[in-house]
Design an enzyme around this catalytic site. Structure first.
Site, PDB file in Angstrom:
ATOM      1  CE  LYS A  81      18.661  24.744  36.119  1.00  0.00           C
ATOM      2  NZ  LYS A  81      18.063  24.629  34.768  1.00  0.00           N
TER       3      LYS A  81
ATOM      4  CE1 TYR B  73      17.306  24.104  39.323  1.00  0.00           C
ATOM      5  CE2 TYR B  73      18.404  25.637  40.804  1.00  0.00           C
ATOM      6  CZ  TYR B  73      17.583  25.400  39.720  1.00  0.00           C
ATOM      7  OH  TYR B  73      17.052  26.456  39.026  1.00  0.00           O
TER       8      TYR B  73
ATOM      9  CB  SER C 112      20.106  28.187  38.710  1.00  0.00           C
ATOM     10  OG  SER C 112      19.781  28.694  39.997  1.00  0.00           O
TER      11      SER C 112
END
Length: 305
Positions: A170, A166, A153
């Site tokens: 990622k 997150y 991401s």
């Protein structure tokens, strides 16, 4: 009948009961792959289970003349991830590709983030991708072929508010992919990453409390998940045999090759550096090459094409 790009190959797509994963599973099957559709059917924060979404995707694939099986094991534990890989081998006799797509969000500003919110996201995105890749790696090594596609991401590659868990997972995933590529290239195993821009259940959890947030979400909604699938199919196919250890981004009809960390500028002092000389000479010389504190949306600032 013309040969399809994925004829004879077996691919596992985690988190493929909806969104990007579903479109990748459907596209892979349309190109001749036999697909393990894995989804535990949780909400976007990883709670609750429902095997319905995976079954529905398998039904879609079969209705279109393809081959697929349902799997509802979780990627977040080593034993259950291994069962996902074994499902492919038991059902179709082999495994040729893994798409590490399963994910959850527990967004929170860093100074408010709980241990559970950190652990849960890291376990699914990073540990889950490791568990899946490690389980498949044994088969790939023995058959001297295989391909991984990991979903990263721009939240990790560039940055974003409220996503320390997150983003960390990622960006770590891109390093995992590079390590797999380095360690397994001698076995003809490839590992690449895709950073997708697409409307999905996870993105659907973005707040829309202000006009600015509503406008941002409206732009994202234009970017449908099926725009990601063609690149994933290509990367898993033999046509991409010379593509390894790369990081791509897909944004509607745009495909980007993302940069990877390399030296930008260097300074040298023959007598060595002191804290004072760094402050007076070293840092001023480097400052013009500093990176701005930017979020993904500020770097990808134009409307999707």
């Amino acid at each position: 009948m013309a040969q399809k790009m994925m004829d004879g190959k077996v691919v596992v797509v985690t988190g493929s009961g909806g969104g990007i994963g579903r479109d990748m599973a459907l596209a892979l099957a349309a190109e001749g792959a036999r697909v393990v559709v894995n989804d535990i059917g949780t909400s976007t924060n990883g709670e609750g289970t429902d095997d319905g979404p995976a079954h529905q995707v398998v039904a879609e694939i079969k209705a279109a003349g393809g081959e697929a099986v349902t799997n509802t094991d979780s990627v977040s534990e080593a034993a259950s991830a291994a069962r996902i890989v074994e499902c492919a081998v038991d059902s179709f006799g082999r495994i040729d590709g893994v798409v590490n797509n399963a994910g959850i969000l527990r967004d929170r500003f860093f100074h408010k983030m709980s241990l559970d919110e950190w652990d849960a996201v890291i376990k699914v995105h990073l540990y889950g991708s490791y568990y899946m890749s490690r389980a498949a790696a044994t088969h790939f090594k023995e058959q001297e072929s295989g391909a991984f596609v990991h979903m990263t991401s721009t939240s990790g590659l560039i940055g974003n508010f409220g996503q320390a868990n997150y983003s960390a997972a990622k960006l770590a995933l891109t390093a995992l992919s590079k390590s797999i590529a380095l360690d397994m290239q001698k076995f003809n195993v490839r590992s690449n990453c895709i950073a997708p821009f697409a409307w999905s259940r996870m993105i659907g959890s973005i707040p829309t409390d202000t006009p600015e947030q509503q406008a941002r979400v409206a732009k994202i909604q234009q970017m449908t998940p099926n725009k990601i699938a063609p690149l994933a199919v290509y990367l898993l196919s033999d046509a991409a045999s010379d593509v390894n250890a790369q990081v791509f981004a897909v944004r509607n009809n745009e495909i980007f090759l993302m940069s990877q960390p390399r030296p930008v500028r260097g300074i040298h002092r023959s007598e060595g550096w002191t804290p004072q000389s760094i402050a007076e000479h070293g840092m001023p010389a480097l400052r013009s090459s500093f990176f701005e504190l930017e979020r993904s949306g500020e770097v990808f600032s134009w409307d999707p094409i």
